[in-house]
Scaffold this active site. Structure first.
Site, PDB file in Angstrom:
ATOM      1  N   ASP A 252      -8.495  -4.966  -6.104  1.00  0.00           N
ATOM      2  CA  ASP A 252      -8.032  -4.176  -4.963  1.00  0.00           C
ATOM      3  C   ASP A 252      -8.848  -2.891  -4.860  1.00  0.00           C
ATOM      4  O   ASP A 252      -8.870  -2.086  -5.784  1.00  0.00           O
ATOM      5  CB  ASP A 252      -6.552  -3.847  -5.148  1.00  0.00           C
ATOM      6  CG  ASP A 252      -5.907  -3.215  -3.928  1.00  0.00           C
ATOM      7  OD1 ASP A 252      -6.598  -2.489  -3.185  1.00  0.00           O
ATOM      8  OD2 ASP A 252      -4.698  -3.436  -3.724  1.00  0.00           O
TER       9      ASP A 252
ATOM     10  N   SER B 127       0.845  -1.189   0.000  1.00  0.00           N
ATOM     11  CA  SER B 127       0.000   0.000   0.000  1.00  0.00           C
ATOM     12  C   SER B 127       0.893   1.257   0.000  1.00  0.00           C
ATOM     13  O   SER B 127       1.732   1.408  -0.868  1.00  0.00           O
ATOM     14  CB  SER B 127      -0.966  -0.050   1.193  1.00  0.00           C
ATOM     15  OG  SER B 127      -1.986   0.905   1.059  1.00  0.00           O
TER      16      SER B 127
ATOM     17  N   HIS C  54      -6.842  -6.291  -0.712  1.00  0.00           N
ATOM     18  CA  HIS C  54      -5.736  -5.338  -0.647  1.00  0.00           C
ATOM     19  C   HIS C  54      -4.547  -6.039   0.010  1.00  0.00           C
ATOM     20  O   HIS C  54      -4.601  -6.425   1.164  1.00  0.00           O
ATOM     21  CB  HIS C  54      -6.183  -4.133   0.180  1.00  0.00           C
ATOM     22  CG  HIS C  54      -5.201  -3.006   0.235  1.00  0.00           C
ATOM     23  ND1 HIS C  54      -4.738  -2.366  -0.894  1.00  0.00           N
ATOM     24  CD2 HIS C  54      -4.612  -2.383   1.286  1.00  0.00           C
ATOM     25  CE1 HIS C  54      -3.913  -1.394  -0.540  1.00  0.00           C
ATOM     26  NE2 HIS C  54      -3.809  -1.390   0.774  1.00  0.00           N
TER      27      HIS C  54
END
Length: 522
Positions: A461, A234, A491
């Site tokens: 995602d 991320s 994710h």
């Protein structure tokens, strides 16, 4: 600024044409090596780079890190000193919190594999032990190491609102429909910024991603690795990309998973997230529909979206009660729905939460999901995720958006997502009036001359749409960014346990095998 903006480390919900790297590549600088300097600043960091680390058994995580029990097993913690301002390396220092699990096969050890789990604002010290079982294969030849980035947790953690004020802040109407509601949101943002300046003013200019990347290279030197081995997830992909730009020659084996698009400004990123969360919601509703009449969103599609927006509209007028005595507001419900979409493993909880709200008129499960994403424990204590997220985001990004800017863009955002569009759009005002100016329009991740970097994207995602992986690979440069796509949901691709992706990433990190660019796993 909403936590979903910039992909707030949902992993925290638990909470190179590459030459083969031998086990002897690690190790400190030889006496013939030049003194380490910081690119662009030219700062002499030799004193800090040679500091010893006092590794010791880890205490329980602090309140800023999220609290809880001390990690079980042989986890070790240490504190590293870094310059507050890299332009003044001989000036004030800050303490950075580190954690590690030593390699189990010391004879074939490669080095230290550093993890950043996203946010920005996720405590690596608290998160790594919780997720370590997913990385057991990597722990054979790597010390698994993570850290609280500057401004996060116990690394000069930014302090803003106290717990009662945070409860009020996250419950405020973040999709305002009237001038009075817009003013209430603006006042809430101003109170947040003022409290951060009052409690953490001296550190706010220095919690930027570039400084965190320089910290990462200092850590590399202190643990004695000649190259950086890194796994960023991320926001951690943005940190990894900035590192590669600053230190291309020090890039070893680097994996960027669930990638933040470095070419987008905050408005474009927020719009992409609105689209990503709507796609994930559509996929959730399609799966839910197979359960028949028990599914709260019916047949899904337009019907399901209408059911969710109807619920949110009712909540904007009449928040739902919960067993805790707190109310489930519209904003908290949107946050809870978003939290439930980060992983297929939380889809059942999301279905349960929507059923409770729609059919029973209670908001307990959706509120619990929201709390998990906002860093609030059952006792009402918040970690510093929200404070760090906003402080890092606002010092990184130069853009400041007015209410008028948002209102002009609302049709586009609502078209992208009837559920999340307005929420992500109004989140753009979170940096307006911030006491520290932003530094860049978007991060520079060009890394000519770096070894190949694995860039992993997942098609479903919600927080970092798969297109970001392709953009990152292009920006890293030809021969550097190597894309791997996972056809799936959630994710954090590696943490889904997909056998193909795990095999591909493990072969790269453990053996130096670079997959073909464009490899796809399903």
């Amino acid at each position: 600024m909403h936590t979903v903006v910039r992909g707030a480390g949902a992993l925290g919900l638990a909470a190179l044409l590459l030459a083969p790297v031998s086990g002897c590549q690690g190790g400190g600088r030889s006496v013939a090596d030049p003194a380490p300097t910081s690119p662009a600043t030219g700062a002499d960091l030799s004193g800090l780079a040679s500091q010893p680390l006092d590794w010791h058994p880890c205490p329980a995580p602090s309140a800023a890190q999220g609290g809880g029990a001390a990690p079980a097993g042989d986890w070790q913690c240490a504190t590293l000193k870094a310059p507050l301002d890299y332009a003044k390396p001989g000036g004030k220092t800050i303490d950075l919190a580190l954690i590690r699990s030593k390699a189990t096969d010391e004879q074939h050890r490669i080095g230290s594999l550093f993890f950043n789990f996203g946010g920005p604002g996720a405590s690596g010290v608290a998160t790594l032990p919780a997720l370590a079982p997913a990385y057991a294969s990597l722990n054979t030849r790597y010390d698994l190491v993570s850290f609280d980035p500057r401004g996060v947790g116990d690394s000069a953690g930014v302090k803003c609102l106290d717990d009662p004020a945070m409860d009020a802040n996250v419950a405020v109407d973040s999709t305002p429909d009237t001038p009075a509601e817009v003013k209430a949101l603006d006042d809430s943002n101003a109170q947040f910024a003022s409290s951060c300046e009052h409690n953490s003013g001296p550190v706010l200019p220095y919690v930027d991603t570039e400084s965190a990347a320089r910290d990462l290279d200092l850590m590399r030197q202190v643990v004695g690795d000649r190259k950086l081995f890194y796994f960023g997830i991320s926001y951690g992909t943005e940190l990894g990309g900035v590192y590669a730009h600053l230190f291309p020659r020090e890039v070893g084996r680097v994996v960027l998973d669930s990638v933040v698009d470095p070419t987008k400004d905050p408005q474009q990123s927020a719009l992409g997230q609105a689209q990503g969360f709507q796609l994930a919601l559509d996929d959730f509703m399609k799966a839910c529909a197979t359960q028949g009449p028990t599914c709260p969103t019916g047949a899904g599609g337009a019907e399901g979206t209408a059911k969710v927006t109807d619920l949110l509209q009712k909540l904007s007028q009449s928040p739902l009660p919960t067993g805790s005595g707190r109310k489930l507001t519209e904003s908290l419900a949107i946050t809870g729905i978003a939290a439930g979409l980060y992983s297929q493993q939380t889809w059942p909880a999301l279905a349960s939460g929507l059923s409770e709200a729609m059919q029973q008129g209670t908001g307990d499960t959706l509120l619990q999901l929201a709390d998990s994403l906002l860093g609030r424990d059952p006792q009402g204590h918040y970690n510093n995720l929200n404070a760090a997220n906003r402080a890092i985001s606002c010092v990184d990004a130069r853009q400041r958006y007015s209410d008028q800017d948002v209102e002009q863009q609302l049709p586009r955002f609502r078209n992208a997502s009837p559920v999340f569009g307005a929420f992500t759009a109004w989140g753009l005002t979170g940096c307006t009036g911030w006491p520290v100016p932003g530094k860049t329009d978007h991060p520079d991740v060009s890394a000519a001359g770096a070894a190949p970097i694995l860039v992993v994207g997942t098609t479903g995602d919600p927080a970092t749409p798969v297109e970001g992986a392709h953009a990152m690979a292009r920006q890293l440069g030809a021969g550097v960014g190597v894309t791997v796509t996972l056809k799936g949901e959630g994710h954090g691709g590696y943490n889904t346990g997909n056998p193909c992706l795990k095999k591909t990433v493990d072969a790269y990190l453990l053996d130096g095998t670079v997959p073909a660019d464009g490899t796809t796993c399903s």
